[in-house]
Design a protein around this motif. Structure first.
Motif, PDB file in Angstrom:
ATOM      1  N   LYS A 299       0.823  -1.213   0.000  1.00 41.67           N
ATOM      2  CA  LYS A 299       0.000   0.000   0.000  1.00 41.67           C
ATOM      3  C   LYS A 299       0.860   1.267   0.000  1.00 41.67           C
ATOM      4  N   ASP A 300       2.167   1.086   0.116  1.00 45.19           N
ATOM      5  CA  ASP A 300       3.106   2.203   0.100  1.00 45.19           C
ATOM      6  C   ASP A 300       4.246   1.810  -0.854  1.00 45.19           C
ATOM      7  N   PRO A 301       4.046   2.001  -2.161  1.00 44.12           N
ATOM      8  CA  PRO A 301       5.001   1.502  -3.166  1.00 44.12           C
ATOM      9  C   PRO A 301       6.454   1.919  -2.930  1.00 44.12           C
ATOM     10  N   GLU A 302       6.661   3.129  -2.424  1.00 46.33           N
ATOM     11  CA  GLU A 302       8.041   3.549  -2.193  1.00 46.33           C
ATOM     12  C   GLU A 302       8.698   2.687  -1.127  1.00 46.33           C
ATOM     13  N   LEU A 303       7.984   2.480  -0.018  1.00 48.74           N
ATOM     14  CA  LEU A 303       8.547   1.655   1.038  1.00 48.74           C
ATOM     15  C   LEU A 303       8.615   0.182   0.640  1.00 48.74           C
ATOM     16  N   MET A 304       7.709  -0.249  -0.229  1.00 50.17           N
ATOM     17  CA  MET A 304       7.795  -1.617  -0.736  1.00 50.17           C
ATOM     18  C   MET A 304       9.134  -1.833  -1.439  1.00 50.17           C
ATOM     19  N   GLU A 305       9.540  -0.833  -2.233  1.00 48.10           N
ATOM     20  CA  GLU A 305      10.822  -0.938  -2.927  1.00 48.10           C
ATOM     21  C   GLU A 305      11.991  -0.892  -1.945  1.00 48.10           C
ATOM     22  N   VAL A 306      11.835  -0.102  -0.884  1.00 47.38           N
ATOM     23  CA  VAL A 306      12.885  -0.057   0.141  1.00 47.38           C
ATOM     24  C   VAL A 306      13.070  -1.444   0.740  1.00 47.38           C
ATOM     25  N   LEU A 307      11.963  -2.098   1.075  1.00 51.42           N
ATOM     26  CA  LEU A 307      12.048  -3.436   1.656  1.00 51.42           C
ATOM     27  C   LEU A 307      12.591  -4.444   0.651  1.00 51.42           C
ATOM     28  N   LEU A 308      12.154  -4.336  -0.595  1.00 51.59           N
ATOM     29  CA  LEU A 308      12.644  -5.278  -1.606  1.00 51.59           C
ATOM     30  C   LEU A 308      14.123  -5.085  -1.899  1.00 51.59           C
ATOM     31  N   ASN A 309      14.644  -3.891  -1.618  1.00 53.72           N
ATOM     32  CA  ASN A 309      16.085  -3.675  -1.763  1.00 53.72           C
ATOM     33  C   ASN A 309      16.886  -4.570  -0.828  1.00 53.72           C
ATOM     34  N   ALA A 310      16.227  -5.022   0.240  1.00 52.43           N
ATOM     35  CA  ALA A 310      16.884  -5.954   1.161  1.00 52.43           C
ATOM     36  C   ALA A 310      17.013  -7.338   0.545  1.00 52.43           C
ATOM     37  N   PHE A 311      16.315  -7.554  -0.560  1.00 54.92           N
ATOM     38  CA  PHE A 311      16.327  -8.841  -1.258  1.00 54.92           C
ATOM     39  C   PHE A 311      16.735  -8.611  -2.717  1.00 54.92           C
ATOM     40  N   PRO A 312      17.967  -8.173  -2.938  1.00 57.11           N
ATOM     41  CA  PRO A 312      18.384  -7.743  -4.272  1.00 57.11           C
ATOM     42  C   PRO A 312      18.382  -8.841  -5.326  1.00 57.11           C
ATOM     43  N   SER A 313      18.356 -10.104  -4.895  1.00 56.20           N
ATOM     44  CA  SER A 313      18.407 -11.215  -5.858  1.00 56.20           C
ATOM     45  C   SER A 313      17.060 -11.910  -6.002  1.00 56.20           C
ATOM     46  N   ILE A 314      15.968 -11.226  -5.621  1.00 61.89           N
ATOM     47  CA  ILE A 314      14.676 -11.897  -5.615  1.00 61.89           C
ATOM     48  C   ILE A 314      14.226 -12.318  -7.010  1.00 61.89           C
ATOM     49  N   GLU A 315      14.537 -11.515  -8.020  1.00 63.63           N
ATOM     50  CA  GLU A 315      14.112 -11.876  -9.371  1.00 63.63           C
ATOM     51  C   GLU A 315      14.848 -13.114  -9.871  1.00 63.63           C
ATOM     52  N   SER A 316      16.134 -13.221  -9.596  1.00 66.87           N
ATOM     53  CA  SER A 316      16.874 -14.412 -10.023  1.00 66.87           C
ATOM     54  C   SER A 316      16.443 -15.624  -9.197  1.00 66.87           C
ATOM     55  N   ALA A 317      16.079 -15.400  -7.915  1.00 67.50           N
ATOM     56  CA  ALA A 317      15.598 -16.500  -7.081  1.00 67.50           C
ATOM     57  C   ALA A 317      14.289 -17.045  -7.642  1.00 67.50           C
ATOM     58  N   TRP A 318      13.442 -16.134  -8.135  1.00 68.52           N
ATOM     59  CA  TRP A 318      12.174 -16.584  -8.712  1.00 68.52           C
ATOM     60  C   TRP A 318      12.405 -17.300 -10.044  1.00 68.52           C
ATOM     61  N   THR A 319      13.379 -16.847 -10.811  1.00 69.45           N
ATOM     62  CA  THR A 319      13.705 -17.517 -12.073  1.00 69.45           C
ATOM     63  C   THR A 319      14.150 -18.955 -11.804  1.00 69.45           C
TER      64      THR A 319
END
Length: 289
Positions: free
Chosen positions: A160-180
């Motif tokens: 619900k807070d896209p900016e902070l969502m990106e802040v949190l996802l920055n803690a998981f920098p490899s999430i896209e490769s993990a999903w691949t």
């Protein structure tokens, strides 16, 4: 005899779960055998819980510290400036936005963490032999009191807070490769939501779901509940996905043995082995082996 006595000290509701698990799968077993196998499963459950708690502790610590680092980095870039028009709506300050991700309408978890830390401080003061006797609590003491649910809760509410969502996802920098990698393992795997939804939001929801599943099993283990129906290989995959999202190297750091014990852990398998052992024993008694 000792095994039978053990069942007397386990409450009926607790032990009945094991009795039912054995009886439902092998109704032909004699009552005393069913009870003995139930006791063996209880002992297995204690060992399994210890393994689960040890393995999940790496996930919890790695995740909490990575998220904390990213939030503190983001806060360092924020400025709260004065407002000159009383009519203009005042945007929420950065601290308030973060607190909204942690707390709920029912509970202020940050305040609870502070109170828990203060209780520890009182224990230090009452124990002159404690290494921190006379110390005051600090930021790390309060932070350590935040529970595992803080992190999947923050991820869930951050959509619900896209900016902070990106802040949190920055803690998981490899999430896209993990999903691949996950899709290679399971080609039909899909992220939560619809195909037209924002991919980053869907990844955030997937991460929150995986953490929540890990936390639920951790809670069962810590409360000494039965783990009879836990899918341990799936738990292992969930932990690998989360750790892989932090960075591929995190899997090796947490699990040098790649958590092989979880890969093969199964109450069903333990029970099957017990039944097979009994059958072999009876055949040997009957002179058939």
């Amino acid at each position: 005899m000792a095994g039978s006595a053990l069942s007397l000290f386990l409450s009926e509701p607790r032990f009945s779960a094991y009795l039912s698990y054995v009886a439902d799968r092998y109704p032909e077993l004699e009552r005393n055998v069913t009870e003995q196998f139930s006791i063996e499963l209880y002992r297995w459950n204690v060992r399994a819980a210890a393994t689960v708690m040890a393995d999940i502790s790496y996930v919890e610590v790695f995740v909490r510290n990575s998220i904390d680092h990213e939030i503190r980095e983001w806060l360092a870039t924020q400025k709260i400036e004065g407002f000159f028009d009383w009519v203009s709506p005042r945007p929420m300050d950065p601290i308030g936005r973060i607190r909204n991700l942690v707390n709920t309408a029912d509970k202020d978890y940050l305040e609870s963490a502070r109170i828990s830390a203060l209780n520890k401080q009182r224990q230090w003061r009452s124990d002159q032999s404690h290494p921190r006797h006379g110390d005051q609590i600090n930021r790390d003491d309060v932070f350590a009191q935040l529970n595992f649910g803080t992190w999947d809760g923050m991820l869930s509410r951050s959509v619900k807070d896209p900016e902070l969502m990106e802040v949190l996802l920055n803690a998981f920098p490899s999430i896209e490769s993990a999903w691949t990698l996950e899709q290679r393992r399971m080609p039909h795997a899909k992220l939560p939501g619809s195909e037209g939804d924002d991919v980053r939001e869907r990844l955030c929801r997937e991460l929150a779901n995986r953490l929540r599943s890990i936390r639920n099993i951790r809670n069962r283990a810590s409360h000494e509940d039965n783990l009879l129906r836990v899918d341990f290989p799936q738990l292992r995959r969930n932990m690998f996905f989360v750790l892989g999202s932090l960075g591929r190297e995190c899997i090796g750091l947490a699990f040098p043995d790649r958590a092989q014990e979880l890969k093969a852990m199964s109450a069903e398998r333990v029970l099957k082995n017990l039944v097979q052992q009994q059958m072999r024993y009876r055949r040997s008694i009957d002179g058939k082996e």
